[in-house]
Design an enzyme around this catalytic site. Structure first.
Site, PDB file in Angstrom:
ATOM      1  N   SER A 104     -10.555   1.297   6.027  1.00 19.12           N
ATOM      2  CA  SER A 104     -10.859   1.240   4.590  1.00 19.12           C
ATOM      3  C   SER A 104     -10.455  -0.094   3.966  1.00 19.12           C
ATOM      4  O   SER A 104     -11.036  -0.519   2.972  1.00 19.12           O
ATOM      5  CB  SER A 104     -10.179   2.401   3.858  1.00 19.12           C
ATOM      6  OG  SER A 104      -8.798   2.417   4.146  1.00 19.12           O
ATOM      7  N   ARG A 105      -9.427  -0.732   4.525  1.00 16.47           N
ATOM      8  CA  ARG A 105      -8.954  -1.989   3.907  1.00 16.47           C
ATOM      9  C   ARG A 105      -8.175  -2.801   4.944  1.00 16.47           C
ATOM     10  O   ARG A 105      -8.005  -2.365   6.087  1.00 16.47           O
ATOM     11  CB  ARG A 105      -8.099  -1.710   2.669  1.00 16.47           C
ATOM     12  CG  ARG A 105      -6.930  -0.779   2.924  1.00 16.47           C
ATOM     13  CD  ARG A 105      -6.396  -0.194   1.612  1.00 16.47           C
ATOM     14  NE  ARG A 105      -5.460   0.874   1.863  1.00 16.47           N
ATOM     15  CZ  ARG A 105      -4.144   0.723   1.987  1.00 16.47           C
ATOM     16  NH1 ARG A 105      -3.605  -0.475   1.870  1.00 16.47           N
ATOM     17  NH2 ARG A 105      -3.375   1.758   2.232  1.00 16.47           N
ATOM     18  N   VAL A 117      -4.722  10.289  11.081  1.00 17.02           N
ATOM     19  CA  VAL A 117      -4.664  10.059  12.531  1.00 17.02           C
ATOM     20  C   VAL A 117      -3.507  10.798  13.198  1.00 17.02           C
ATOM     21  O   VAL A 117      -3.525  11.026  14.414  1.00 17.02           O
ATOM     22  CB  VAL A 117      -4.581   8.541  12.867  1.00 17.02           C
ATOM     23  CG1 VAL A 117      -5.863   7.832  12.464  1.00 17.02           C
ATOM     24  CG2 VAL A 117      -3.350   7.889  12.261  1.00 17.02           C
ATOM     25  N   TYR A 127       9.387   1.144  12.520  1.00 17.04           N
ATOM     26  CA  TYR A 127       8.134   0.415  12.756  1.00 17.04           C
ATOM     27  C   TYR A 127       8.151  -0.284  14.123  1.00 17.04           C
ATOM     28  O   TYR A 127       7.188  -0.211  14.896  1.00 17.04           O
ATOM     29  CB  TYR A 127       7.954  -0.601  11.626  1.00 17.04           C
ATOM     30  CG  TYR A 127       6.645  -1.338  11.634  1.00 17.04           C
ATOM     31  CD1 TYR A 127       5.461  -0.705  11.257  1.00 17.04           C
ATOM     32  CD2 TYR A 127       6.581  -2.681  11.996  1.00 17.04           C
ATOM     33  CE1 TYR A 127       4.259  -1.395  11.238  1.00 17.04           C
ATOM     34  CE2 TYR A 127       5.383  -3.376  11.985  1.00 17.04           C
ATOM     35  CZ  TYR A 127       4.230  -2.730  11.605  1.00 17.04           C
ATOM     36  OH  TYR A 127       3.033  -3.425  11.605  1.00 17.04           O
ATOM     37  N   LYS A 152       5.672   0.374  17.286  1.00 15.80           N
ATOM     38  CA  LYS A 152       4.785  -0.652  17.847  1.00 15.80           C
ATOM     39  C   LYS A 152       5.174  -1.000  19.289  1.00 15.80           C
ATOM     40  O   LYS A 152       4.308  -1.328  20.103  1.00 15.80           O
ATOM     41  CB  LYS A 152       4.798  -1.899  16.953  1.00 15.80           C
ATOM     42  CG  LYS A 152       4.215  -1.657  15.564  1.00 15.80           C
ATOM     43  CD  LYS A 152       2.767  -1.187  15.606  1.00 15.80           C
ATOM     44  CE  LYS A 152       2.124  -1.176  14.221  1.00 15.80           C
ATOM     45  NZ  LYS A 152       0.704  -0.782  14.263  1.00 15.80           N
TER      46      LYS A 152
HETATM   47  P1  NAP Z   1      -3.006  -1.881   5.108  1.00 17.24           P
HETATM   48  O1  NAP Z   1      -3.776  -2.952   4.390  1.00 17.24           O
HETATM   49  O2  NAP Z   1      -1.825  -1.255   4.452  1.00 17.24           O
HETATM   50  O3  NAP Z   1      -4.061  -0.723   5.521  1.00 17.24           O
HETATM   51  C1  NAP Z   1      -3.592   0.399   6.220  1.00 17.24           C
HETATM   52  C2  NAP Z   1      -4.778   1.203   6.687  1.00 17.24           C
HETATM   53  O4  NAP Z   1      -4.293   2.325   7.457  1.00 17.24           O
HETATM   54  C3  NAP Z   1      -5.588   1.801   5.536  1.00 17.24           C
HETATM   55  O5  NAP Z   1      -6.935   1.847   5.915  1.00 17.24           O
HETATM   56  C4  NAP Z   1      -5.026   3.221   5.422  1.00 17.24           C
HETATM   57  O6  NAP Z   1      -5.915   4.162   4.836  1.00 17.24           O
HETATM   58  C5  NAP Z   1      -4.822   3.529   6.899  1.00 17.24           C
HETATM   59  N1  NAP Z   1      -3.890   4.634   7.138  1.00 17.24           N
HETATM   60  C6  NAP Z   1      -2.578   4.700   6.814  1.00 17.24           C
HETATM   61  N2  NAP Z   1      -2.072   5.888   7.205  1.00 17.24           N
HETATM   62  C7  NAP Z   1      -3.084   6.573   7.795  1.00 17.24           C
HETATM   63  C8  NAP Z   1      -3.213   7.853   8.385  1.00 17.24           C
HETATM   64  N3  NAP Z   1      -2.172   8.687   8.486  1.00 17.24           N
HETATM   65  N4  NAP Z   1      -4.417   8.223   8.867  1.00 17.24           N
HETATM   66  C9  NAP Z   1      -5.483   7.393   8.782  1.00 17.24           C
HETATM   67  N5  NAP Z   1      -5.439   6.171   8.244  1.00 17.24           N
HETATM   68  C10 NAP Z   1      -4.253   5.768   7.752  1.00 17.24           C
HETATM   69  O7  NAP Z   1      -2.470  -2.380   6.514  1.00 17.24           O
HETATM   70  P2  NAP Z   1      -2.899  -3.664   7.398  1.00 17.24           P
HETATM   71  O8  NAP Z   1      -2.035  -4.776   6.999  1.00 17.24           O
HETATM   72  O9  NAP Z   1      -4.380  -3.808   7.412  1.00 17.24           O
HETATM   73  O10 NAP Z   1      -2.397  -3.164   8.830  1.00 17.24           O
HETATM   74  C11 NAP Z   1      -3.311  -2.694   9.801  1.00 17.24           C
HETATM   75  C12 NAP Z   1      -2.577  -2.594  11.123  1.00 17.24           C
HETATM   76  O11 NAP Z   1      -2.056  -3.870  11.464  1.00 17.24           O
HETATM   77  C13 NAP Z   1      -1.384  -1.631  11.076  1.00 17.24           C
HETATM   78  O12 NAP Z   1      -1.315  -0.918  12.284  1.00 17.24           O
HETATM   79  C14 NAP Z   1      -0.193  -2.571  10.931  1.00 17.24           C
HETATM   80  O13 NAP Z   1       0.968  -2.008  11.454  1.00 17.24           O
HETATM   81  C15 NAP Z   1      -0.683  -3.768  11.732  1.00 17.24           C
HETATM   82  N6  NAP Z   1       0.000  -5.010  11.356  1.00 17.24           N
HETATM   83  C16 NAP Z   1      -0.110  -5.542  10.108  1.00 17.24           C
HETATM   84  C17 NAP Z   1       0.560  -6.724   9.800  1.00 17.24           C
HETATM   85  C18 NAP Z   1       0.490  -7.379   8.443  1.00 17.24           C
HETATM   86  O14 NAP Z   1       1.253  -8.348   8.216  1.00 17.24           O
HETATM   87  N7  NAP Z   1      -0.354  -6.935   7.542  1.00 17.24           N
HETATM   88  C19 NAP Z   1       1.337  -7.361  10.782  1.00 17.24           C
HETATM   89  C20 NAP Z   1       1.423  -6.787  12.043  1.00 17.24           C
HETATM   90  C21 NAP Z   1       0.741  -5.621  12.328  1.00 17.24           C
HETATM   91  P3  NAP Z   1      -5.950   4.366   3.194  1.00 17.24           P
HETATM   92  O15 NAP Z   1      -6.704   3.157   2.671  1.00 17.24           O
HETATM   93  O16 NAP Z   1      -6.686   5.638   2.993  1.00 17.24           O
HETATM   94  O17 NAP Z   1      -4.537   4.405   2.755  1.00 17.24           O
END
Ligand code: NAP
Length: 252
Positions: free
Chosen positions: A19-20, A69, A160, A164
């Site tokens: 979604s985002r 999920v 976290y 991971k």
């Molecule tokens: P984000 O912008 O906060 O988006 C999180 C996404 O996960 C949203 O689509 C949310 O859906 C979905 N989500 C959360 N809980 C869920 C559940 N129980 N079931 C289904 N969907 C769920 O996060 P992001 O930054 O894009 O992160 C994406 C991935 O990259 C994550 O696994 C995160 O740990 C990893 N990551 C991110 C960073 C960073 O700096 N941003 C760094 C390292 C790793 P809704 O929109 O409905 O809430």
């Protein structure tokens, strides 16, 4: 990915957390690469509708719905719907994730279980449900979005980092289990990426984070989506079981 890679058939990619943030960028990358797209977020949202609009504008078919999920039964229903309505899933990207940062002694049970259940159990649920079909068809590629926090410990992120680190181990194990059945499994471990997840940091924490990155910038969602698109393509056909960092050198 050229369409000819899939014998003329339009492949289907399923992306969680689409979604985002990073998940949305992966969805857009794979739609450009010729996939039809299924994605889920946690809840219905304008952001999810916007992602779907972008996919449809690119000419790809798009199926999306909320799906927790962490809920194995809900995941089973979602995967069945995707297979029935869009077709066989060739590519799975697990991007759904949450953070609940606290120092360990202040961490509530719920902070621990929500993060472990979403990030690790959620990845397991999808790999099992989609992997079942991929193994039967002897074809498929999976990318799990992990984090550098799963490679190196991070203060305030016991939940976290454990989730991971688990995703990285799950990835290597599945890669070994699935390899002889024609299914590749890799992980992408981003450093700091500019999304809403990073917005949760205080100004001083953001400044400190930036100073820790040798390239002196945060990653973009496109940085992560580009590598993900490569890993699921035929160009990466001999790569499996890897955890590849996209982090501007933060762990050097
Ligand atoms: P984000 O912008 O906060 O988006 C999180 C996404 O996960 C949203 O689509 C949310 O859906 C979905 N989500 C959360 N809980 C869920 C559940 N129980 N079931 C289904 N969907 C769920 O996060 P992001 O930054 O894009 O992160 C994406 C991935 O990259 C994550 O696994 C995160 O740990 C990893 N990551 C991110 C960073 C960073 O700096 N941003 C760094 C390292 C790793 P809704 O929109 O409905 O809430």
């Amino acid at each position: 990915m050229a369409e000819s890679e899939w014998d003329g058939e339009r492949p289907v990619a399923l992306v969680t957390g689409g979604s985002r943030g990073i998940g949305r960028a992966v969805v857009e990358q794979l739609a450009r690469d010729g996939y039809d797209i299924a994605f889920c977020g946690h809840a219905p949202s304008p952001a999810a509708e916007e992602t779907a609009r972008r996919v449809e504008k690119s000419g790809a078919a798009c199926l999306h719905q909320p799906c927790d999920v962490a809920d194995a039964a809900a995941v089973g229903r979602f995967v069945k719907r995707v297979e029935d309505e869009l077709g066989p899933v060739r590519t799975l990207v697990n991007s759904a994730g949450v953070v609940r940062d606290k120092n360990l002694v202040m961490m509530a049970d719920e902070d621990w279980t929500t993060v472990l259940e979403t990030n690790l159990t959620g990845t397991f649920n999808l790999c099992r449900a989609v992997g079942f079909h991929m193994l039967r068809r002897r074809r498929g590629a999976i990318v799990n979005i992990s984090s550098v926090a799963g490679v190196q410990g991070q203060v305030g992120q016991a939940n976290y980092a454990a989730s991971k680190g688990g995703v990285n181990s799950l990835t290597r194990t599945l890669a070994k289990e699935f390899a002889r059945h024609g299914v590749r499994v890799n992980a992408v471990a981003p450093g700091f990426v500019a999304t809403e997840m990073l917005d949760e940091l205080s100004d001083s924490a953001r400044k400190k984070a930036l100073e820790s990155v040798p390239m002196r910038r945060f990653g973009t969602v496109e940085d992560v989506a580009g590598l993900t698109g490569f890993l699921v393509s035929e160009r990466a056909s001999y790569i499996t079981g890897q955890v590849l960092q996209v982090d501007g050198g933060v762990l050097l």
